[in-house]
Design a protein around this motif. Structure first.
Motif, mmCIF file in Angstrom:
data_model
loop_
_atom_site.group_PDB
_atom_site.id
_atom_site.type_symbol
_atom_site.label_atom_id
_atom_site.label_comp_id
_atom_site.label_asym_id
_atom_site.label_seq_id
_atom_site.Cartn_x
_atom_site.Cartn_y
_atom_site.Cartn_z
ATOM 1 N N THR A 91 0.763 -1.214 -0.055
ATOM 2 C CA THR A 91 -0.027 -0.113 -0.083
ATOM 3 C C THR A 91 0.771 1.430 -0.085
ATOM 4 O O THR A 91 1.740 1.319 0.685
ATOM 5 C CB THR A 91 -0.788 0.068 1.285
ATOM 6 N N ARG A 92 0.651 2.204 -0.964
ATOM 7 C CA ARG A 92 1.212 3.590 -1.160
ATOM 8 C C ARG A 92 0.230 4.556 -1.348
ATOM 9 O O ARG A 92 -0.884 4.169 -1.408
ATOM 10 C CB ARG A 92 2.234 3.297 -2.332
ATOM 11 N N LYS A 93 0.732 5.696 -1.843
ATOM 12 C CA LYS A 93 -0.114 6.785 -2.150
ATOM 13 C C LYS A 93 -0.829 6.449 -3.153
ATOM 14 O O LYS A 93 -1.900 6.518 -3.354
ATOM 15 C CB LYS A 93 0.464 8.197 -2.247
ATOM 16 N N PHE A 94 -0.316 5.757 -4.367
ATOM 17 C CA PHE A 94 -0.635 5.191 -5.651
ATOM 18 C C PHE A 94 -0.451 3.844 -5.582
ATOM 19 O O PHE A 94 0.670 3.265 -5.721
ATOM 20 C CB PHE A 94 -0.153 6.021 -6.737
ATOM 21 N N THR A 95 -1.584 3.046 -5.468
ATOM 22 C CA THR A 95 -1.380 1.713 -5.330
ATOM 23 C C THR A 95 -2.278 0.770 -6.560
ATOM 24 O O THR A 95 -3.325 1.106 -6.741
ATOM 25 C CB THR A 95 -2.186 1.000 -4.101
ATOM 26 N N PRO A 96 -1.425 0.002 -7.438
ATOM 27 C CA PRO A 96 -2.222 -0.458 -8.565
ATOM 28 C C PRO A 96 -2.883 -1.830 -8.120
ATOM 29 O O PRO A 96 -2.588 -2.457 -6.962
ATOM 30 C CB PRO A 96 -0.837 -0.841 -9.360
ATOM 31 N N PHE A 97 -3.603 -2.180 -8.849
ATOM 32 C CA PHE A 97 -4.822 -3.401 -8.350
ATOM 33 C C PHE A 97 -5.099 -3.854 -9.667
ATOM 34 O O PHE A 97 -5.237 -3.384 -10.767
ATOM 35 C CB PHE A 97 -5.762 -2.694 -7.541
ATOM 36 N N ALA A 98 -5.483 -5.286 -9.506
ATOM 37 C CA ALA A 98 -6.394 -5.986 -10.419
ATOM 38 C C ALA A 98 -7.671 -6.521 -10.101
ATOM 39 O O ALA A 98 -7.732 -6.706 -8.923
ATOM 40 C CB ALA A 98 -5.402 -7.174 -11.026
ATOM 41 N N GLU A 99 -8.545 -6.434 -11.108
ATOM 42 C CA GLU A 99 -9.897 -6.929 -10.406
ATOM 43 C C GLU A 99 -10.642 -7.776 -11.549
ATOM 44 O O GLU A 99 -10.187 -7.602 -12.775
ATOM 45 C CB GLU A 99 -10.648 -5.483 -10.283
ATOM 46 N N PHE A 100 -11.482 -8.801 -11.181
ATOM 47 C CA PHE A 100 -12.020 -9.385 -12.074
ATOM 48 C C PHE A 100 -13.521 -9.620 -11.490
ATOM 49 O O PHE A 100 -14.037 -10.338 -10.525
ATOM 50 C CB PHE A 100 -11.563 -10.761 -12.282
ATOM 51 N N GLY A 101 -14.576 -9.203 -12.328
ATOM 52 C CA GLY A 101 -15.760 -9.464 -12.064
ATOM 53 C C GLY A 101 -16.667 -10.319 -13.017
ATOM 54 O O GLY A 101 -16.244 -10.116 -14.200
ATOM 55 N N TYR A 126 -5.815 5.907 -5.288
ATOM 56 C CA TYR A 126 -4.807 7.164 -4.707
ATOM 57 C C TYR A 126 -5.635 7.280 -3.371
ATOM 58 O O TYR A 126 -6.871 7.670 -3.309
ATOM 59 C CB TYR A 126 -5.190 8.546 -5.668
ATOM 60 N N ALA A 127 -4.780 7.079 -2.221
ATOM 61 C CA ALA A 127 -5.334 7.301 -0.962
ATOM 62 C C ALA A 127 -5.637 8.577 -0.511
ATOM 63 O O ALA A 127 -4.869 9.638 -0.638
ATOM 64 C CB ALA A 127 -4.359 6.617 0.019
ATOM 65 N N LEU A 128 -6.765 8.575 0.021
ATOM 66 C CA LEU A 128 -7.323 10.126 0.740
ATOM 67 C C LEU A 128 -7.235 10.000 2.330
ATOM 68 O O LEU A 128 -6.954 8.854 2.752
ATOM 69 C CB LEU A 128 -8.845 10.557 0.210
ATOM 70 N N LYS A 129 -7.758 10.843 2.789
ATOM 71 C CA LYS A 129 -7.878 10.903 4.478
ATOM 72 C C LYS A 129 -9.077 9.926 4.511
ATOM 73 O O LYS A 129 -10.045 9.660 4.018
ATOM 74 C CB LYS A 129 -8.403 12.036 5.072
#
Length: 177
Positions: A91-101, A126-129
């Protein structure tokens, strides 16, 4: 002396209860997205989608869940689907992910039958508060459905079932909390 011991024990109990509720809250997360796409099928219709998802966080990186929403092609559909999500990296400020629905779409109209739904995507959040995150994803959306069509001419009238498969490159923007 009894009051001091009782106060200390109560404060430990409240701290333990507060810690337990925080860990339980971290097991579940929710997301909502708005999306559109570039149609790759014929007839060509630009889709508009809205989705609501609920996740159970298996680990820090893996989540599984279920979702629903609204999809607008030339007909309105209600997809109901299962979803798996993998966070690529820590986990970072910008975190990549993959998703499958993957799932099935229901049709509220009487002359339309729903069909198979699939939406794999890659994105970044992008992480917010307050543990909220803005997410953007690019993927592929596949939607099948059947609809009843009618044709009227001066000489005859006919009705037939049309099977449609929509393929599109999807773009989704949303919030995860």
């Amino acid at each position: 002396m009894k009051r001091i011991i009782f106060s200390v024990l109560c404060s430990f109990v409240f701290i333990a209860i507060h810690a337990q509720t925080e860990t339980k809250d971290c097991k579940y997360s929710f997301a909502t997205t708005l999306g559109t796409g570039i149609s790759m099928s014929s007839p060509s219709y630009t889709p508009f989608t809205w989705q609501v998802l609920g996740y159970y966080n298996l680990t820090d990186r893996w989540s599984v869940g279920a979702g629903t929403g609204l999809s607008f092609y030339e007909e309105m559909l209600i997809p109901v689907f299962g979803d798996a999500r993998f966070q690529i990296g820590r986990t970072r400020k910008f975190t990549p992910f993959a998703e499958f629905g993957i799932g099935y779409s229901l049709a509220p109209s009487s002359d339309v039958n729903g069909g198979f739904f699939m939406n794999p995507s890659f994105g970044v959040e992008y992480a917010l508060k307050n543990k909220m995150k803005i997410q953007f994803a690019v993927g592929y959306e596949f939607q099948e459905f059947d609809r009843l069509k009618s044709y009227t001419d001066n000489y005859f009238e006919s009705e037939f079932e049309e099977h449609l498969s929509h393929h599109s490159i999807s773009f989704k923007l949303g919030l995860r909390f």
